[in-house]
Design an enzyme around this catalytic site. Structure first.
Site, PDB file in Angstrom:
ATOM      1  N   ARG A  17     -51.657 -21.376  19.760  1.00 52.48           N
ATOM      2  CA  ARG A  17     -50.949 -21.137  21.024  1.00 52.48           C
ATOM      3  C   ARG A  17     -51.242 -22.264  22.011  1.00 52.48           C
ATOM      4  O   ARG A  17     -52.398 -22.464  22.401  1.00 52.48           O
ATOM      5  CB  ARG A  17     -51.445 -19.809  21.613  1.00 52.48           C
ATOM      6  CG  ARG A  17     -50.934 -19.515  22.988  1.00 52.48           C
ATOM      7  CD  ARG A  17     -51.721 -18.379  23.641  1.00 52.48           C
ATOM      8  NE  ARG A  17     -51.231 -18.100  24.962  1.00 52.48           N
ATOM      9  CZ  ARG A  17     -51.916 -17.487  25.907  1.00 52.48           C
ATOM     10  NH1 ARG A  17     -53.148 -17.061  25.669  1.00 52.48           N
ATOM     11  NH2 ARG A  17     -51.403 -17.278  27.092  1.00 52.48           N
ATOM     12  N   TYR A  22     -55.172 -24.680  25.435  1.00 57.51           N
ATOM     13  CA  TYR A  22     -56.267 -23.822  24.978  1.00 57.51           C
ATOM     14  C   TYR A  22     -57.090 -24.404  23.825  1.00 57.51           C
ATOM     15  O   TYR A  22     -58.088 -23.804  23.416  1.00 57.51           O
ATOM     16  CB  TYR A  22     -55.700 -22.454  24.558  1.00 57.51           C
ATOM     17  CG  TYR A  22     -54.987 -21.743  25.695  1.00 57.51           C
ATOM     18  CD1 TYR A  22     -55.691 -21.296  26.807  1.00 57.51           C
ATOM     19  CD2 TYR A  22     -53.609 -21.529  25.669  1.00 57.51           C
ATOM     20  CE1 TYR A  22     -55.044 -20.659  27.861  1.00 57.51           C
ATOM     21  CE2 TYR A  22     -52.951 -20.889  26.705  1.00 57.51           C
ATOM     22  CZ  TYR A  22     -53.676 -20.455  27.804  1.00 57.51           C
ATOM     23  OH  TYR A  22     -53.043 -19.828  28.848  1.00 57.51           O
ATOM     24  N   HIS A  79     -53.721 -11.281  36.115  1.00 50.26           N
ATOM     25  CA  HIS A  79     -52.824 -11.502  37.245  1.00 50.26           C
ATOM     26  C   HIS A  79     -51.978 -10.278  37.591  1.00 50.26           C
ATOM     27  O   HIS A  79     -51.153 -10.342  38.498  1.00 50.26           O
ATOM     28  CB  HIS A  79     -51.908 -12.697  36.938  1.00 50.26           C
ATOM     29  CG  HIS A  79     -52.634 -13.845  36.294  1.00 50.26           C
ATOM     30  ND1 HIS A  79     -53.676 -14.503  36.919  1.00 50.26           N
ATOM     31  CD2 HIS A  79     -52.515 -14.430  35.068  1.00 50.26           C
ATOM     32  CE1 HIS A  79     -54.142 -15.450  36.110  1.00 50.26           C
ATOM     33  NE2 HIS A  79     -53.461 -15.420  34.986  1.00 50.26           N
ATOM     34  N   ASP A  86     -59.741  -1.538  38.462  1.00 51.61           N
ATOM     35  CA  ASP A  86     -60.415  -0.262  38.751  1.00 51.61           C
ATOM     36  C   ASP A  86     -61.516   0.038  37.734  1.00 51.61           C
ATOM     37  O   ASP A  86     -62.596   0.521  38.092  1.00 51.61           O
ATOM     38  CB  ASP A  86     -59.405   0.892  38.763  1.00 51.61           C
ATOM     39  CG  ASP A  86     -58.553   0.900  40.027  1.00 51.61           C
ATOM     40  OD1 ASP A  86     -58.909   0.201  40.999  1.00 51.61           O
ATOM     41  OD2 ASP A  86     -57.514   1.596  40.034  1.00 51.61           O
ATOM     42  N   HIS A  99     -62.046 -17.830  32.051  1.00 49.71           N
ATOM     43  CA  HIS A  99     -60.759 -18.391  31.616  1.00 49.71           C
ATOM     44  C   HIS A  99     -60.993 -19.724  30.934  1.00 49.71           C
ATOM     45  O   HIS A  99     -61.835 -20.512  31.387  1.00 49.71           O
ATOM     46  CB  HIS A  99     -59.810 -18.595  32.805  1.00 49.71           C
ATOM     47  CG  HIS A  99     -59.497 -17.326  33.503  1.00 49.71           C
ATOM     48  ND1 HIS A  99     -58.625 -16.394  32.978  1.00 49.71           N
ATOM     49  CD2 HIS A  99     -59.980 -16.797  34.650  1.00 49.71           C
ATOM     50  CE1 HIS A  99     -58.571 -15.354  33.794  1.00 49.71           C
ATOM     51  NE2 HIS A  99     -59.392 -15.564  34.810  1.00 49.71           N
ATOM     52  N   SER A 101     -58.605 -22.117  30.582  1.00 48.38           N
ATOM     53  CA  SER A 101     -57.997 -23.082  31.500  1.00 48.38           C
ATOM     54  C   SER A 101     -58.432 -22.745  32.927  1.00 48.38           C
ATOM     55  O   SER A 101     -59.084 -21.716  33.155  1.00 48.38           O
ATOM     56  CB  SER A 101     -56.468 -22.997  31.391  1.00 48.38           C
ATOM     57  OG  SER A 101     -56.018 -21.725  31.832  1.00 48.38           O
ATOM     58  N   ARG A 110     -50.346 -17.510  38.432  1.00 46.44           N
ATOM     59  CA  ARG A 110     -51.700 -17.394  37.860  1.00 46.44           C
ATOM     60  C   ARG A 110     -52.784 -17.551  38.925  1.00 46.44           C
ATOM     61  O   ARG A 110     -53.976 -17.488  38.631  1.00 46.44           O
ATOM     62  CB  ARG A 110     -51.919 -18.463  36.777  1.00 46.44           C
ATOM     63  CG  ARG A 110     -51.003 -18.321  35.590  1.00 46.44           C
ATOM     64  CD  ARG A 110     -51.332 -19.336  34.510  1.00 46.44           C
ATOM     65  NE  ARG A 110     -50.180 -19.562  33.651  1.00 46.44           N
ATOM     66  CZ  ARG A 110     -49.850 -18.808  32.612  1.00 46.44           C
ATOM     67  NH1 ARG A 110     -50.600 -17.774  32.263  1.00 46.44           N
ATOM     68  NH2 ARG A 110     -48.774 -19.078  31.895  1.00 46.44           N
TER      69      ARG A 110
END
Ligand code: DQA
Length: 151
Positions: A17, A22, A79, A86, A99, A101, A110
């Site tokens: 991906r 990534y 996001h 919660d 993350h 990135s 983002r």
């Protein structure tokens, strides 16, 4: 000490991906490296991934009173998800938002994180090495922070 590393949607596709963002490592290879490093650091690492928001919520709930720390890459749910926000509020152990990135250097959608306000620390933009970097720092941070928690 026990740590859940929770990964959200599409992270199962790591390796193929958007490798320019990534990288080429698969999630399985990252999990293996984290588990080896964790063992050296005296941490029991449980590494999980789901494409389903409810599953992520259930893992966070499972962590309550059973796990010392959660490292979470909620991926796109970062996001959007009030449910994950919660659930993280209910977990009183140490929490790191991770993350691969740096979302702040990317599209404006983002730039909002529902996770950031309910974690102790945020690590972003270090590539997949960020997973190992967090595992490496955790024993030190957990010792220092023992007893305290985020909002
Ligand atoms: C991500 C960043 C998110 O914006 C994106 O939806 C992901 C991965 C990261 O690790 O850089 O799936 O969480």
């Amino acid at each position: 000490m026990k740590v859940f590393v929770i990964n959200g949607p599409n992270l199962n596709l790591l390796g193929t991906r958007e490798p320019e963002i990534y990288g080429y490592d698969t999630l399985d290879s990252i999990a293996e490296r984290c588990q080896e490093l964790g063992a050296k650091e005296g941490l029991e690492i449980e590494f999980m991934q789901s494409n389903y928001e409810g599953q992520v919520v259930e893992w966070i709930q499972k962590a309550i009173n059973t796990v010392d720390a959660i490292v979470i890459n909620a991926a796109a749910y970062t996001h959007t998800s009030v449910a994950i926000h919660d659930a993280l509020r209910a977990f009183k152990g140490y929490k790191v938002e991770l993350h691969i990135s740096n979302p702040h250097l990317r599209e404006s959608f983002r730039h909002i994180s529902y996770v950031s306000p309910v974690v102790n620390a945020v690590v972003a933009g270090l590539g997949v090495n960020g997973y190992e970097d967090v595992i490496e720092m955790l024993p030190c941070v957990l010792n220092r922070e023992s007893g305290s928690s985020a909002a």
